[in-house]
Design an enzyme around this catalytic site. Sequence first.
Site, PDB file in Angstrom:
ATOM      1  N   ARG A 280      -6.075  -3.622  -0.204  1.00 45.62           N
ATOM      2  CA  ARG A 280      -5.983  -2.204  -0.556  1.00 45.62           C
ATOM      3  C   ARG A 280      -7.347  -1.570  -0.322  1.00 45.62           C
ATOM      4  NH1 ARG A 280      -3.313  -4.872  -4.930  1.00 45.62           N
ATOM      5  NH2 ARG A 280      -1.089  -4.360  -5.044  1.00 45.62           N
TER       6      ARG A 280
ATOM      7  N   LYS B 127      -4.651  -4.769  -8.765  1.00 46.25           N
ATOM      8  CA  LYS B 127      -3.973  -3.975  -9.786  1.00 46.25           C
ATOM      9  C   LYS B 127      -3.729  -4.808 -11.039  1.00 46.25           C
ATOM     10  CE  LYS B 127      -1.499  -0.476  -7.078  1.00 46.25           C
ATOM     11  NZ  LYS B 127      -0.162   0.078  -6.753  1.00 46.25           N
TER      12      LYS B 127
ATOM     13  N   HIS C  96      -3.931   2.427   4.146  1.00 46.83           N
ATOM     14  CA  HIS C  96      -2.618   1.973   3.695  1.00 46.83           C
ATOM     15  C   HIS C  96      -1.732   1.594   4.875  1.00 46.83           C
ATOM     16  CE1 HIS C  96      -0.462   1.291   0.074  1.00 46.83           C
ATOM     17  NE2 HIS C  96       0.558   2.072   0.375  1.00 46.83           N
TER      18      HIS C  96
ATOM     19  N   ARG D  82      -2.699  -1.787   6.063  1.00 45.75           N
ATOM     20  CA  ARG D  82      -2.170  -2.806   5.138  1.00 45.75           C
ATOM     21  C   ARG D  82      -0.691  -3.046   5.419  1.00 45.75           C
ATOM     22  NH1 ARG D  82      -2.386  -5.083  -0.218  1.00 45.75           N
ATOM     23  NH2 ARG D  82      -0.669  -4.426  -1.549  1.00 45.75           N
TER      24      ARG D  82
ATOM     25  N   HIS E 109       1.511  -8.215  -4.947  1.00 41.99           N
ATOM     26  CA  HIS E 109       2.656  -7.512  -5.538  1.00 41.99           C
ATOM     27  C   HIS E 109       3.183  -8.300  -6.723  1.00 41.99           C
ATOM     28  CE1 HIS E 109       3.625  -5.323  -1.496  1.00 41.99           C
ATOM     29  NE2 HIS E 109       2.691  -4.721  -2.194  1.00 41.99           N
TER      30      HIS E 109
ATOM     31  N   TYR F 185       8.921  -4.342   3.449  1.00 38.29           N
ATOM     32  CA  TYR F 185       8.333  -4.651   4.745  1.00 38.29           C
ATOM     33  C   TYR F 185       9.284  -5.389   5.672  1.00 38.29           C
ATOM     34  CZ  TYR F 185       3.999  -3.398   2.456  1.00 38.29           C
ATOM     35  OH  TYR F 185       3.028  -2.712   1.783  1.00 38.29           O
TER      36      TYR F 185
END
Length: 303
Positions: free
Chosen positions: A148, A172, A237, A240, A263, A272
């Site tokens: 990210r 995150k 982004h 990525r 994730h 994806y």
Amino acid sequence: MPDGSLIDRFLEMMAAERGASRNTLAAYRRDLEQAAELIHGSLGNAQADDLRKLMADYQSLAASSAARKLSALRQFFAFLLDEGDRTDNPALDIARPATRRPLPRILTHDHVETLFAQASEEAAGETPPANAVRMLLLLELLYGSGLRASELVSLPRRAVTGGREFLIIRGKGDKERLVPLSERAREAVDRWLPLLADGSPWLFPSGKAHLSRVRLFQLLRELAARAGIDPAAISPHVLRHAFATHLLEGGADLRALQLMLGHADIATTEIYTHVDSRRLVELVNKRHPLARIDDVDLATSSS
């Protein structure tokens, strides 16, 4: 028991048992306290009809926001059910607002190759500009490791020392994960480190801090323009997404990709899987058990 106490107990459970981040806990608190205000009576004693009226009040919100609020209610009532404070979960009777996660913009292999060709050309030679070497490394880490933007610009200098083949990323939810460092990226690191000023704790310093996400965005678009690519098609982004998409096209495992991207939910990674339909047909023809049986039958009949 007052709603405030029930919400506090629920959030304590989420923090202790599920490791929810501060941001997640704050969002749950806002959603549940707002629901408690809108429902006439006690949220803890609410019935399905009360929740349907509540969701009707959320119709002006984006579907994703309303869905998040319903998710908070479902988990809250599931907690009360587990704790013996209720005998049902009324939120399960409420239809989830329809949401559609947009597919990310796709960057083609040709676009990626063109970007790298431009960056490599600008960083070529015995004494290339430091900014050009930095740009090449930024590109290698964005596309080669799927970081990210916030993770990339805040990388500490020590993250790439000692010839490591992995980066330890704090992403995150303040969760750490291992991200592979490609040979190309390690070569770019070896070129960049001697150009770094002594004393900075950051891999990409800028002023008294590190490179900002906004500046990274600008640098990428400037590189795209010099490479003859529409700058509007490029962002950290998007690179990525390209990393994820192209890995899947190459046969990468979805679970491995989930870990690399950081994730929490495999469903997030599944956006994806917009792989070329021809590859899906090819996969079925090659891997389907009946296809192998047909091959055996053909070989048997011909012998």
